[in-house]
Design a protein around this motif. Structure first.
Motif, mmCIF file in Angstrom:
data_model
loop_
_atom_site.group_PDB
_atom_site.id
_atom_site.type_symbol
_atom_site.label_atom_id
_atom_site.label_comp_id
_atom_site.label_asym_id
_atom_site.label_seq_id
_atom_site.Cartn_x
_atom_site.Cartn_y
_atom_site.Cartn_z
ATOM 1 N N GLU A 283 15.664 23.175 -6.425
ATOM 2 C CA GLU A 283 14.281 22.820 -6.753
ATOM 3 C C GLU A 283 14.222 21.513 -7.542
ATOM 4 N N LYS A 284 15.235 21.257 -8.376
ATOM 5 C CA LYS A 284 15.230 20.059 -9.210
ATOM 6 C C LYS A 284 15.526 18.793 -8.414
ATOM 7 N N VAL A 285 16.464 18.867 -7.461
ATOM 8 C CA VAL A 285 16.922 17.642 -6.781
ATOM 9 C C VAL A 285 16.216 17.395 -5.452
ATOM 10 N N THR B 182 25.087 16.758 -6.162
ATOM 11 C CA THR B 182 23.959 17.682 -6.091
ATOM 12 C C THR B 182 23.966 18.499 -4.819
ATOM 13 N N ASP C 51 17.487 27.082 -8.457
ATOM 14 C CA ASP C 51 16.863 26.197 -9.446
ATOM 15 C C ASP C 51 17.386 24.771 -9.304
ATOM 16 N N ASN C 52 18.678 24.643 -9.060
ATOM 17 C CA ASN C 52 19.251 23.306 -8.866
ATOM 18 C C ASN C 52 18.640 22.622 -7.645
ATOM 19 N N LYS D 82 11.212 20.589 0.245
ATOM 20 C CA LYS D 82 10.821 21.917 -0.231
ATOM 21 C C LYS D 82 9.601 22.473 0.494
ATOM 22 N N GLN E 281 20.404 30.370 -10.031
ATOM 23 C CA GLN E 281 20.729 29.052 -10.580
ATOM 24 C C GLN E 281 20.905 28.031 -9.463
#
Length: 694
Positions: free
Chosen positions: A78-80, A419, A75-76, A86, A72
């Motif tokens: 990857e989102k922000v 974040t 994943d967080n 990345k 998780q």
């Protein structure tokens, strides 16, 4: 080798006991690795293929702090994260930073986190992981119980907890801590540093919560940062005029207080303001008995609100370390308030700026209590002092002010900060340390406060860029200063010999010009007058000056090209015979006498001019006035270049064979006229300070 194979090899590396260094001393890593080994699907559930073993363990611990799974957390990220963050070449380190920043932001909101040994070990292990973040780097690194951290890792992770370090002074803190360990930071030293920080924080809170200056501080909610003079063997002496009083010296984040010691208590404190704009000057000062200047152990404070400066003496048997410490911390608060006024900071921005200064003083107090092979430089460890000394320090402060006052989404958007893409600010972690803001406490983080710090995941912030540029320039300045220090020689006679050798080209040129002026070689004098007279007549003087500059520039570049790669030839100076102490004293006395005569002659010239202007000798004043009027009319009527040409020809032909006798008669008459002018009278009065001393 595929990522799966690398993962299998690393799991074998763990199962084979290659992490025996984890079992030698208690370490939170043990728990994570034990869980990994027992899990039947360890590769899928716990292990992130891109990360090294040590980075995986750190991320695992960060996820526990945040109460989320590693997947998780990923994943967080990857989102922000942006596409550049990345990027595969930097993915491991950037994801590690993201995990660390989020975990540290959470950990620092818990009261007393600096005392938590798990927190201390976690921050150090974050630095270890930062050095070897990706899977490919792990096998080449031999990590044992004596694992150490490099400067870059420390400078990246430590500023994420602003009380430990910040971007500007992190390098100096690291150098001081690693002076005896070859530039690598050991956990034992790091833990001692955090322990010293914890003690300094408790000391500051105990001072601020005590009755020290409580009535004076209540209006502004001041925090007491340091107190001295409470021990009779180490007094603080205040010198005001000819009076001297022992007492207690207290520094807050707004002012300096001195309380004179009476028989059994302290007198009402005298306030020396640091927060208001009073044109304050704080500098080192010499003191001694009966007004002599012998001991370099005092601080001078003066401002527009004081009729005369006040001197605070901090005596000690050897050196002046005590004075240097106080001078640095007083200046840090003074500079901080100057920074606040210059950039008109208010509210949360003002609190953030003050906390940066306060945290700096706490760090210096902690480092003072640690042993090191190098002396502690107080100025280098304090942010505002360092910016005052670093080349480009003003640009660093401008960058900080821009970061504090920016209203864009990157600064004050608390969701963006949450974040984890940014480190936390000094204000954001202050509640966990129990600090008080203004007149009230902040037990919980106020959303209006600044929550974004100085580090960004995967990027260099403008502040980091400004600091790196300043450090590069400072290195050049330091190298240049080293050559200056090496060029300094001892002895008045030797320095004069060096000066004479350096000025030899100028002296030689001057001798040639004097020879031309006195027509020692008439042919050269005639040629010189004709050539320069023609240049002045044609108005070419600016072009000649420009050509000379270009000539020097070309000569410099040619010398650089010819001598490239060759060692620079040193200046050869014939050292005069050594002088004993008596001869040196006589030489100094002679130089002082000559300087005094030179000043006297200058005063006489000025007093005679004053006498002419005041018409003390009317006949001479009339001639002087007539000469000024005639010259003014001449300059008005004749074009300027002709004026310059006439003056040039007059000066360079007056000693020619045809005019020499006439010039000598004219110069004699001018001397007679000058000697006949009386000097204006001078009345000497004793100053008020001298009268007081009498």
């Amino acid at each position: 080798m595929t990522a799966v194979n690398r993962t299998k090899n690393m799991m074998d590396y763990v199962r084979d006991g290659s992490f025996k260094w984890l079992n030698k001393n208690p370490n939170p890593y043990n728990e994570e690795f034990e869980e990994m080994k027992k899990s039947p699907s360890a590769e899928d559930k716990y292990w992130i293929h891109e990360l090294s073993a040590v980075a995986n363990a750190v991320v695992r611990r960060c996820s526990k702090v945040l109460d989320v799974s590693s997947d998780q957390l990923r994943d967080n990220f990857e989102k922000v994260a942006t596409d550049a963050t990345k990027n595969s070449s930097r993915y491991a380190r950037n994801f590690l930073e993201y995990s660390c920043f989020r975990a540290l932001a959470q950990s620092t909101q818990v009261s007393g986190y600096m005392e938590d040994k798990k927190f201390r070990r976690l921050t150090f292990d974050m630095m270890l992981a930062w050095d070897v973040p990706d899977a490919a780097s792990q096998p080449s690194v031999d990590i044992d119980e004596d694992a150490t951290v490099g400067a870059t890792a420390f400078s990246r992770i430590a500023p994420a907890v602003p009380i430990i370090a910040n971007v500007i002074i992190s390098n100096y803190v690291f150098e001081f801590l690693t002076a005896s360990t070859g530039g690598r930071l050991q956990f034992t030293i790091y833990e001692k540093y955090l322990t010293a920080l914890e003690r300094a924080i408790k000391k500051l809170k105990s001072h601020s919560e005590s009755s020290l200056l409580s009535s004076e501080r209540s209006a502004r909610g001041e925090r007491v940062l340091e107190v001295d003079g409470t021990v009779t063997t180490q007094p603080v002496l205040q010198h005001l005029g000819i009076s001297t009083w022992p007492g207690r010296l207290t520094l807050t984040d707004h002012a300096l207080y001195f309380e004179a010691l009476r028989v059994v208590s302290y007198d009402t404190p005298t306030v020396y303001e640091l927060a208001d704009d009073l044109k304050q000057v704080v500098k080192a000062e010499l003191t001694g008995p009966w007004g002599t200047r012998l001991f370099d152990k005092a601080i001078l404070y003066k401002s527009s609100s004081l009729s005369e400066p006040v001197v605070m003496e901090l005596p000690e048997l050897k050196g002046h370390t005590r004075r240097d410490y106080w001078l640095a911390i007083v200046r840090e608060i003074l500079y901080a308030h100057g920074f606040i006024r210059k950039f008109k900071l208010t509210g949360a921005e003002r609190d953030e700026a003050l906390l940066k200064a306060i945290f700096g003083i706490i760090r210096i107090q902690a480092l003072t209590n640690m042993s090191s092979t190098i002396p502690l430089s107080y100025e280098a460890g304090l942010m505002f002092n360092a910016c005052d000394q670093l080349p480009g320090g003003d640009r660093i402060l401008e960058t900080i002010a821009t970061m504090l006052t920016s209203k864009g989404p990157e600064r004050n958007n608390s969701n963006k900060s949450a974040t984890g893409m940014y480190s936390v600010s000094a204000t954001a972690i202050a509640s966990g340390l129990g600090f008080v803001f203004g007149t009230g406490s902040t037990n919980t983080l106020n959303r209006s406060l600044i929550t974004v710090g100085e580090i960004t995941v995967g990027e260099m912030t403008p502040l980091e860029k400004a600091v790196d540029e300043s450090r590069s320039n400072y290195k050049m300045v330091a190298d240049a200063q080293a050559t200056v220090d090496g060029a300094k020689v001892e002895g008045l006679d030797t320095n004069l010999a060096v000066l004479k050798e350096l000025l030899f080209p100028v002296i030689d040129l001057g001798n040639h010009l004097i020879a031309i002026l006195y027509w020692d070689q008439p042919t050269k004098s005639i040629a010189f007058c004709l050539v320069f007279g023609f240049i002045i007549y044609c108005g070419w003087l600016p072009y000649v000056f420009a050509l000379l500059l270009i000539f020097f520039a070309i000569s410099t570049m040619l010398v650089r090209y010819v001598n490239e790669g060759r060692p620079v030839d040193g200046l050869k100076v014939i050292v005069p015979p050594p002088m004993n102490k008596m001869e040196q004293l006589l030489a100094v006395q002679n130089a002082i006498s000559q300087a005094e005569e030179f000043v006297q002659e200058g005063n006489v010239v000025l007093l005679k001019i004053r006498g002419l202007l005041l018409s003390i000798f009317p006949q001479a004043s009339n001639r002087f006035a007539a000469a000024l009027v005639a010259f003014a009319l001449f300059v008005t009527i004749v074009p300027f270049r002709y004026v310059v040409l006439i003056i040039f020809l007059e000066e360079f032909t007056k000693y020619s064979p045809m005019r020499r006798a006439q010039t000598e008669r004219y110069m004699r008459r001018m001397k007679e006229w000058w000697f006949s002018i009386p000097a204006a009278p001078v009345i000497l009065e004793r100053s008020q300070e001298d009268k007081k001393k009498k």
